[in-house]
Design a protein around this motif. Structure first.
Motif, PDB file in Angstrom:
ATOM      1  N   PHE A   1       0.861  -1.253   0.047  1.00 29.77           N
ATOM      2  CA  PHE A   1      -0.185   0.136   0.064  1.00 29.77           C
ATOM      3  C   PHE A   1       0.897   1.019   0.043  1.00 29.77           C
ATOM      4  N   ALA A   2       0.228   2.453  -0.199  1.00 29.88           N
ATOM      5  CA  ALA A   2       1.017   3.790  -0.226  1.00 29.88           C
ATOM      6  C   ALA A   2       0.150   4.795  -0.047  1.00 29.88           C
ATOM      7  N   GLY A   3       0.431   5.837   0.544  1.00 27.12           N
ATOM      8  CA  GLY A   3      -0.426   6.867   0.708  1.00 27.12           C
ATOM      9  C   GLY A   3       0.133   8.098   1.361  1.00 27.12           C
ATOM     10  N   LEU A   4      -0.621   9.007   1.776  1.00 29.83           N
ATOM     11  CA  LEU A   4      -0.054  10.433   2.173  1.00 29.83           C
ATOM     12  C   LEU A   4      -0.510  10.541   3.845  1.00 29.83           C
ATOM     13  N   LEU A   5       0.327  10.949   4.572  1.00 31.34           N
ATOM     14  CA  LEU A   5      -0.129  11.278   6.004  1.00 31.34           C
ATOM     15  C   LEU A   5       0.051  12.799   6.130  1.00 31.34           C
ATOM     16  N   PHE A   6      -0.963  13.454   6.596  1.00 29.29           N
ATOM     17  CA  PHE A   6      -0.847  14.938   6.830  1.00 29.29           C
ATOM     18  C   PHE A   6      -1.005  15.099   8.347  1.00 29.29           C
ATOM     19  N   PHE A   7       0.123  15.869   8.747  1.00 26.13           N
ATOM     20  CA  PHE A   7       0.004  16.294  10.271  1.00 26.13           C
ATOM     21  C   PHE A   7       0.028  17.642  10.333  1.00 26.13           C
ATOM     22  N   TRP A   8      -0.752  18.255  11.514  1.00 26.58           N
ATOM     23  CA  TRP A   8      -0.740  19.661  11.734  1.00 26.58           C
ATOM     24  C   TRP A   8      -0.275  20.044  13.100  1.00 26.58           C
ATOM     25  N   ASP A   9      -0.033  21.389  13.207  1.00 22.91           N
ATOM     26  CA  ASP A   9       0.485  21.719  14.123  1.00 22.91           C
ATOM     27  C   ASP A   9      -0.658  22.604  15.175  1.00 22.91           C
ATOM     28  N   ALA A  10      -0.492  23.264  16.165  1.00 23.48           N
ATOM     29  CA  ALA A  10      -1.365  24.322  16.702  1.00 23.48           C
ATOM     30  C   ALA A  10      -1.961  25.409  15.944  1.00 23.48           C
ATOM     31  N   ASN A  11      -0.874  25.733  15.056  1.00 18.05           N
ATOM     32  CA  ASN A  11      -1.097  26.936  14.479  1.00 18.05           C
ATOM     33  C   ASN A  11      -2.073  26.600  12.979  1.00 18.05           C
ATOM     34  N   GLY A  12      -2.089  25.455  12.567  1.00 17.17           N
ATOM     35  CA  GLY A  12      -2.836  24.805  11.505  1.00 17.17           C
ATOM     36  C   GLY A  12      -1.816  24.592  10.245  1.00 17.17           C
ATOM     37  N   ASN A  13      -0.517  24.672  10.708  1.00 16.52           N
ATOM     38  CA  ASN A  13       0.364  24.593   9.585  1.00 16.52           C
ATOM     39  C   ASN A  13       0.385  22.967   9.120  1.00 16.52           C
ATOM     40  N   ARG A  14       0.402  22.654   7.986  1.00 17.00           N
ATOM     41  CA  ARG A  14       0.345  21.219   7.571  1.00 17.00           C
ATOM     42  C   ARG A  14       1.759  20.728   7.166  1.00 17.00           C
ATOM     43  N   GLN A  15       1.989  19.335   7.317  1.00 20.36           N
ATOM     44  CA  GLN A  15       3.271  18.753   6.878  1.00 20.36           C
ATOM     45  C   GLN A  15       2.579  17.232   6.029  1.00 20.36           C
ATOM     46  N   LEU A  16       3.288  17.099   4.986  1.00 18.93           N
ATOM     47  CA  LEU A  16       3.055  15.830   4.198  1.00 18.93           C
ATOM     48  C   LEU A  16       4.125  14.824   4.205  1.00 18.93           C
ATOM     49  N   VAL A  17       3.811  13.593   4.684  1.00 19.90           N
ATOM     50  CA  VAL A  17       4.869  12.511   4.541  1.00 19.90           C
ATOM     51  C   VAL A  17       4.241  11.225   3.928  1.00 19.90           C
ATOM     52  N   THR A  18       4.921  10.752   3.066  1.00 19.23           N
ATOM     53  CA  THR A  18       4.407   9.480   2.333  1.00 19.23           C
ATOM     54  C   THR A  18       4.672   8.359   2.989  1.00 19.23           C
ATOM     55  N   VAL A  19       4.072   7.256   2.886  1.00 23.59           N
ATOM     56  CA  VAL A  19       4.433   5.912   3.490  1.00 23.59           C
ATOM     57  C   VAL A  19       4.108   4.937   2.394  1.00 23.59           C
ATOM     58  N   ASP A  20       4.934   3.797   2.727  1.00 24.96           N
ATOM     59  CA  ASP A  20       4.713   2.928   1.481  1.00 24.96           C
ATOM     60  C   ASP A  20       5.346   1.728   2.140  1.00 24.96           C
ATOM     61  N   ALA A  21       4.611   0.616   2.240  1.00 25.47           N
ATOM     62  CA  ALA A  21       5.025  -0.581   2.931  1.00 25.47           C
ATOM     63  C   ALA A  21       4.079  -1.867   2.466  1.00 25.47           C
ATOM     64  N   PRO A  22       4.591  -3.182   2.813  1.00 26.47           N
ATOM     65  CA  PRO A  22       3.771  -4.341   2.374  1.00 26.47           C
ATOM     66  C   PRO A  22       2.416  -4.350   3.387  1.00 26.47           C
ATOM     67  N   LEU A  23       1.631  -4.894   2.696  1.00 25.02           N
ATOM     68  CA  LEU A  23       0.317  -5.091   3.652  1.00 25.02           C
ATOM     69  C   LEU A  23      -0.223  -6.429   3.495  1.00 25.02           C
ATOM     70  N   ILE A  24      -0.392  -7.049   4.668  1.00 24.61           N
ATOM     71  CA  ILE A  24      -0.702  -8.524   5.062  1.00 24.61           C
ATOM     72  C   ILE A  24      -2.166  -8.355   5.605  1.00 24.61           C
ATOM     73  N   PRO A  25      -3.004  -9.200   4.853  1.00 26.39           N
ATOM     74  CA  PRO A  25      -4.295  -9.360   5.380  1.00 26.39           C
ATOM     75  C   PRO A  25      -4.709 -10.341   6.323  1.00 26.39           C
ATOM     76  N   THR A  26      -5.833  -9.897   7.247  1.00 27.97           N
ATOM     77  CA  THR A  26      -6.053 -10.516   8.289  1.00 27.97           C
ATOM     78  C   THR A  26      -7.673 -11.053   8.024  1.00 27.97           C
ATOM     79  N   PHE A  27      -7.904 -12.351   8.476  1.00 29.19           N
ATOM     80  CA  PHE A  27      -9.450 -12.736   8.238  1.00 29.19           C
ATOM     81  C   PHE A  27      -9.958 -13.016   9.489  1.00 29.19           C
ATOM     82  N   ILE A  28      -9.674 -12.694  10.764  1.00 32.39           N
ATOM     83  CA  ILE A  28     -10.260 -12.909  11.763  1.00 32.39           C
ATOM     84  C   ILE A  28     -10.604 -11.527  12.563  1.00 32.39           C
TER      85      ILE A  28
END
Length: 414
Positions: free
Chosen positions: A387-414
């Motif tokens: 999977f891959a995606g974007l994470l957005f972090f905010w500080d108290a002043n409303g400033n935003r940061q973008l960080v990308t993530v990319d890693a294997p994804l394991i399914p669970t069926f329980i």
């Protein structure tokens, strides 16, 4: 028996002609389209669209609207998809219900293909002019040579008015103003009719003689030469010479009538201006990620380090255009499509402000029916389940940061 075979063959041929004519003049509208038809890994690991805005939800025929926003060309581009070295900014719509009046990347007009760099963010805008009334799903889209169309999020837009009122005026290099909607339309109809008539006459010429079964028998018994008479050869030469004469004469007439022409521009635009996001002071390491099939939820274990000088909180996870929000940190005010927005879909085990210099391991869950509705869960059945995606972090002043993530994804069926 031979007469019966000939009649059957001729009737079959006539039926074939009717079917071909029906296919030419009857084209039913597509009932659905969109990003659901694309593989999940394509949407997650190629182009990430964010900050999207559809300027209008209702527009009249001849009026304009814009789709604008930003897109990230993912650095972990999949090996099975050609790199976006030749790309074209486009829109995904069900046919010519709008016309694309202009498109820009980084403020530069891009009427042709561009070269994009992996890992870079670009700002874009597409200007659309309404043409056909109805309710239409309008998507952002990037066409990639060798990779196909990569469709972004879509939103329903209503076009009102009458299509008969639509005009598309342009001024040529010689100063003449024409309406592209109906310019030289009579000429188009005329030449279609001419070539259809020639093709139909050619087919009819062969209908009057043995067709499928008798010809097959003649070929099978070594009598193929008997199928083509000297008269047939003369008729074939007449059709061939006549076709070349028509093409040459019409080309000469066109060149005389329109002496000033320019070729279609097909060059590649390079060095597109990138959009400089605020430098990320947060680093994220994905320890593990699983997708819980019964709960339609993805769970990530993240180790987050704040290297900045102000505390931050995780407020959004964006993947394939689906946005999972923590409402305690960030609420959407852009009227983003409801089916792509999970306003309370993001939960964090400890989402208290992460102080400067602090490192914390957190459990993050992104849950919503969109995993199944938009077929993102199909990712777990891929041979390269990442999977891959974007994470957005905010500080108290409303400033935003973008960080990308990319890693294997394991399914669970329980």
């Amino acid at each position: 028996m031979k007469i019966i075979k000939d009649k059957v063959a001729k009737l079959s041929f006539v039926a074939l002609l009717v079917a071909m004519a029906t296919a030419m003049f009857y084209a039913p509208a597509a009932s659905a389209h969109g990003e659901k038809s694309q593989a999940a890994f394509m949407r997650m690991r190629t182009i990430h669209w964010f900050d999207l805005n559809w300027s209008k939800e209702e527009v009249a025929v001849n009026d304009t609207m814009t789709i604008s926003g930003k897109f990230l060309v993912f650095a972990g581009w999949p090996e099975t998809v050609d790199k976006p070295e030749v790309s074209f900014l486009n829109v995904g719509i069900p046919g010519p219900v709008f016309i694309r009046a202009g498109s820009w990347i980084g403020g530069q007009l891009v009427p042709r293909s561009v070269s994009l760099e992996l890992g870079e963010v670009y700002e874009f805008k597409v200007l659309l002019k309404a043409r056909r009334p109805g309710d239409w799903h309008v998507h952002s889209m990037m066409n990639v040579q060798g990779g196909g169309p990569i469709i972004g999020p879509g939103k329903w837009v209503t076009v009102t008015g009458s299509m008969s009122e639509f005009v598309n005026p342009v001024t040529t290099l010689t100063g003449q103003t024409i309406n592209l909607e109906n310019y030289a339309l009579d000429n188009v109809y005329f030449w279609h009719a001419v070539w259809f008539a020639i093709a139909f006459a050619w087919l009819i010429f062969w209908v009057k003689r043995p067709i499928f079964v008798p010809r097959h028998i003649a070929v099978s018994t070594g009598k193929a030469d008997s199928l083509i008479s000297s008269g047939d050869k003369k008729v074939g030469m007449l059709f061939g010479v006549g076709t070349m004469v028509i093409v040459a004469a019409s080309m000469a007439s066109t060149n005389e009538k329109y002496p000033v022409t320019t070729p279609l521009q097909a060059g590649l635009l390079r060095g597109m201006k990138t959009y400089q996001m605020p430098e990320a002071t947060v680093s994220v390491k994905v320890d593990d990620a699983t997708y819980r099939v019964p709960g339609r939820a993805m769970q990530m274990t993240l180790t987050v380090t704040n290297n900045g000088d102000s505390a931050v909180r995780l407020g959004e996870f964006n993947t394939a255009g689906v946005r999972f929000l923590d409402p305690a940190v960030h609420e959407d005010d852009t009227n983003y499509p409801d089916d792509l927005l999970a306003e309370e879909g993001l939960t964090v085990s400890d989402n208290s402000p992460l102080a400067p210099g602090e490192t914390r391991t957190i459990e993050v869950t992104a849950s919503d029916a969109a995993w199944e509705v938009y077929r993102l869960a199909d990712l777990i059945y891929d041979p390269d389940s990442r999977f891959a995606g974007l994470l957005f972090f905010w500080d108290a002043n409303g400033n935003r940061q973008l960080v990308t993530v990319d890693a294997p994804l394991i399914p669970t069926f329980i």
